[in-house]
Design a protein around this motif. Structure first.
Motif, PDB file in Angstrom:
ATOM      1  N   SER A   1      50.723  37.892  41.316  1.00 18.31           N
ATOM      2  CA  SER A   1      52.172  37.739  41.424  1.00 18.31           C
ATOM      3  C   SER A   1      52.653  37.613  42.871  1.00 18.31           C
ATOM      4  CB  SER A   1      52.892  38.897  40.737  1.00 18.31           C
ATOM      5  OG  SER A   1      52.479  40.127  41.297  1.00 18.31           O
TER       6      SER A   1
ATOM      7  N   LEU B   1      56.839  32.860  42.469  1.00 21.81           N
ATOM      8  CA  LEU B   1      56.095  34.078  42.146  1.00 21.81           C
ATOM      9  C   LEU B   1      56.408  34.599  40.747  1.00 21.81           C
ATOM     10  CD1 LEU B   1      56.438  36.123  45.466  1.00 21.81           C
ATOM     11  CD2 LEU B   1      54.832  34.304  44.895  1.00 21.81           C
ATOM     12  N   SER B   2      57.676  34.603  40.398  1.00 23.58           N
ATOM     13  CA  SER B   2      58.085  35.140  39.099  1.00 23.58           C
ATOM     14  C   SER B   2      58.073  34.095  37.998  1.00 23.58           C
ATOM     15  CB  SER B   2      59.488  35.732  39.208  1.00 23.58           C
ATOM     16  OG  SER B   2      60.427  34.696  39.458  1.00 23.58           O
TER      17      SER B   2
ATOM     18  N   ASN C   1      51.974  36.228  34.565  1.00 24.48           N
ATOM     19  CA  ASN C   1      51.441  37.139  35.575  1.00 24.48           C
ATOM     20  C   ASN C   1      50.614  38.269  34.970  1.00 24.48           C
ATOM     21  OD1 ASN C   1      52.498  35.612  37.638  1.00 24.48           O
ATOM     22  ND2 ASN C   1      54.277  36.939  37.966  1.00 24.48           N
TER      23      ASN C   1
ATOM     24  N   ASN D   1      47.310  36.619  34.744  1.00 21.24           N
ATOM     25  CA  ASN D   1      46.828  35.980  35.986  1.00 21.24           C
ATOM     26  C   ASN D   1      46.502  34.502  35.778  1.00 21.24           C
ATOM     27  OD1 ASN D   1      47.051  38.484  37.142  1.00 21.24           O
ATOM     28  ND2 ASN D   1      44.863  38.838  37.375  1.00 21.24           N
TER      29      ASN D   1
END
Length: 123
Positions: free
Chosen positions: A30, A53-54, A74, A77
């Motif tokens: 993340s 990222l989110s 996330n 992964n």
């Protein structure tokens, strides 16, 4: 170090769909913006899509906008590239890439790369 492994490529007819996956390991997933790039024979590597990222922000190349969707999970992964309405010109090796924190459409900004997965679209 971040290790990236792509999967999901293959041969598909024009108009078909494929979903690529990229599994990451080694660091906090993340913390990395993710991108998909592709490279056709005799051509430079080109930007396809990137995700924050989110997962709340995405950017696409004009050539794939409206047909491809990038997403990430996330908890797993993993970053995905859903490819619909595929065209012969989408034929290429597709690579996922990771860059710490900030998205970019420039391949030189990414420090971690997978080995690539071949996508072939027949007419």
């Amino acid at each position: 170090q971040v290790q990236l492994v792509e999967s999901g490529g293959g041969l598909v007819q024009a108009g078909g769909s494929l979903r690529l996956s990229c599994a990451a390991s080694g660091r906090t997933f993340s913390n990395y913006a993710m991108g998909w790039f592709r490279q056709a024979p005799g051509k430079e590597r080109e930007f396809v899509a990137t995700i924050s990222l989110s997962g709340s922000s995405t950017t696409y190349a004009d050539s794939v906008k409206g047909r491809f969707t990038i997403s990430r999970d996330n908890a797993k992964n993993t970053v995905y590239l859903q490819m619909n309405s595929l065209k012969p010109e989408d034929t290429a090796v597709y690579y996922c890439a990771a860059r710490e924190f900030v998205r970019s459409s420039r391949y030189r900004d990414y420090g971690y790369w997978g080995q690539g997965t071949q996508v072939t679209v027949s007419s």
